[in-house]
Design a protein around this motif. Sequence first.
Motif, short mmCIF file in Angstrom:
data_model
loop_
_atom_site.label_atom_id
_atom_site.label_comp_id
_atom_site.label_asym_id
_atom_site.label_seq_id
_atom_site.Cartn_x
_atom_site.Cartn_y
_atom_site.Cartn_z
N LEU A 137 0.83 -1.21 0.00
CA LEU A 137 0.00 0.00 0.00
C LEU A 137 0.87 1.26 0.00
CD1 LEU A 137 -2.84 -1.03 2.49
CD2 LEU A 137 -3.00 -0.79 0.00
N ALA A 138 1.92 1.25 0.81
CA ALA A 138 2.80 2.42 0.87
C ALA A 138 3.52 2.65 -0.46
CB ALA A 138 3.82 2.24 1.99
N VAL A 139 4.01 1.58 -1.06
CA VAL A 139 4.71 1.71 -2.35
C VAL A 139 3.74 2.17 -3.43
CG1 VAL A 139 5.91 0.42 -4.16
CG2 VAL A 139 6.54 0.09 -1.78
N THR A 140 2.53 1.64 -3.42
CA THR A 140 1.52 2.04 -4.41
C THR A 140 1.19 3.52 -4.27
OG1 THR A 140 0.60 -0.18 -4.47
CG2 THR A 140 -0.81 1.59 -5.25
N LEU A 141 1.01 3.97 -3.04
CA LEU A 141 0.72 5.39 -2.79
C LEU A 141 1.88 6.27 -3.26
CD1 LEU A 141 -1.12 7.56 -1.61
CD2 LEU A 141 -0.03 7.16 0.61
N ALA A 142 3.09 5.86 -2.95
CA ALA A 142 4.26 6.63 -3.37
C ALA A 142 4.39 6.64 -4.89
CB ALA A 142 5.54 6.04 -2.74
N ALA A 143 4.18 5.51 -5.54
CA ALA A 143 4.27 5.44 -7.00
C ALA A 143 3.20 6.31 -7.65
CB ALA A 143 4.14 4.00 -7.48
N ASP A 144 2.00 6.30 -7.10
CA ASP A 144 0.94 7.16 -7.62
C ASP A 144 1.30 8.63 -7.47
OD1 ASP A 144 -0.50 4.89 -8.26
OD2 ASP A 144 -1.91 5.08 -6.57
N SER A 145 1.88 8.99 -6.33
CA SER A 145 2.29 10.38 -6.11
C SER A 145 3.37 10.80 -7.09
CB SER A 145 2.80 10.56 -4.67
OG SER A 145 1.77 10.29 -3.76
N VAL A 146 4.33 9.94 -7.33
CA VAL A 146 5.39 10.24 -8.31
C VAL A 146 4.78 10.37 -9.70
CG1 VAL A 146 7.47 9.36 -9.45
CG2 VAL A 146 7.26 9.25 -6.97
N GLY A 147 3.79 9.55 -10.01
CA GLY A 147 3.10 9.64 -11.29
C GLY A 147 2.42 10.99 -11.47
N VAL A 148 1.77 11.47 -10.42
CA VAL A 148 1.12 12.79 -10.48
C VAL A 148 2.17 13.89 -10.69
CG1 VAL A 148 -0.14 14.50 -9.09
CG2 VAL A 148 -0.89 12.11 -9.13
N LEU A 149 3.28 13.80 -9.97
CA LEU A 149 4.36 14.77 -10.13
C LEU A 149 4.96 14.71 -11.54
CD1 LEU A 149 6.16 14.45 -6.70
CD2 LEU A 149 4.79 16.37 -7.51
N THR A 150 5.09 13.51 -12.09
CA THR A 150 5.62 13.36 -13.44
C THR A 150 4.70 14.02 -14.45
OG1 THR A 150 6.68 11.28 -12.83
CG2 THR A 150 6.33 11.67 -15.17
N GLU A 151 3.40 13.81 -14.30
CA GLU A 151 2.44 14.45 -15.21
C GLU A 151 2.52 15.97 -15.09
OE1 GLU A 151 -1.55 12.96 -14.95
OE2 GLU A 151 -0.83 10.90 -14.84
N ALA A 152 2.66 16.47 -13.87
CA ALA A 152 2.77 17.92 -13.67
C ALA A 152 4.03 18.47 -14.34
CB ALA A 152 2.76 18.25 -12.18
N ALA A 153 5.15 17.78 -14.16
CA ALA A 153 6.41 18.23 -14.78
C ALA A 153 6.32 18.17 -16.29
CB ALA A 153 7.57 17.36 -14.28
N SER A 154 5.73 17.11 -16.82
CA SER A 154 5.57 16.98 -18.26
C SER A 154 4.66 18.09 -18.79
CB SER A 154 4.98 15.61 -18.59
OG SER A 154 4.82 15.47 -19.97
N GLY A 155 3.59 18.36 -18.08
CA GLY A 155 2.69 19.45 -18.47
C GLY A 155 3.40 20.80 -18.47
N PHE A 156 4.28 20.99 -17.50
CA PHE A 156 5.05 22.24 -17.45
C PHE A 156 5.92 22.37 -18.69
CE2 PHE A 156 8.98 24.45 -16.08
CZ PHE A 156 8.42 25.71 -15.86
N GLY A 157 6.58 21.27 -19.08
CA GLY A 157 7.40 21.28 -20.29
C GLY A 157 6.58 21.59 -21.53
N GLU A 158 5.39 21.01 -21.61
CA GLU A 158 4.52 21.26 -22.76
C GLU A 158 4.06 22.72 -22.79
OE1 GLU A 158 4.03 19.33 -25.37
OE2 GLU A 158 5.45 18.03 -24.36
N ARG A 159 3.75 23.27 -21.63
CA ARG A 159 3.35 24.68 -21.59
C ARG A 159 4.51 25.60 -21.96
NH1 ARG A 159 0.69 22.41 -17.42
NH2 ARG A 159 2.07 23.21 -15.80
N LEU A 160 5.73 25.23 -21.57
CA LEU A 160 6.90 26.00 -21.99
C LEU A 160 7.05 25.96 -23.51
CD1 LEU A 160 9.70 25.18 -19.40
CD2 LEU A 160 8.67 27.40 -19.86
N ARG A 161 6.85 24.80 -24.10
CA ARG A 161 6.94 24.68 -25.57
C ARG A 161 5.89 25.55 -26.24
NH1 ARG A 161 8.72 20.09 -23.71
NH2 ARG A 161 10.51 19.10 -24.64
N ARG A 162 4.70 25.52 -25.70
CA ARG A 162 3.61 26.34 -26.26
C ARG A 162 3.94 27.82 -26.11
NH1 ARG A 162 0.69 27.47 -30.09
NH2 ARG A 162 -1.28 28.43 -29.60
#
Length: 98
Positions: free
Chosen positions: A53-78
Amino acid sequence: MTAGFRFTGLDGHLAFVDRAVVEPMRRAGEAGRPLDHLAYGVVGQAFAVPATLAVTLAADSVGVLTEAASGFGERLRRTREVYTATERANTDLLGGPR
């Protein structure tokens, strides 16, 4: 009249975001997968569910952060694209060199 200027300030930052933020976050998300319960052994079975459960929660959190960082890169490109298009339109309007 001068030859104008080229805005390249975001190019280096975009490369940095991709290399130093998005890619490591993506790799961390891929690495943080929960283990199968059998990996904990007979004695470790008592800890398997809370650990999973702890690893799943941590992996999900990292996934959310990854999406946010990727979105930031896309907004910079735009931002770069819009800036370049605006600069091109202004150059055309004023009759300057491209």
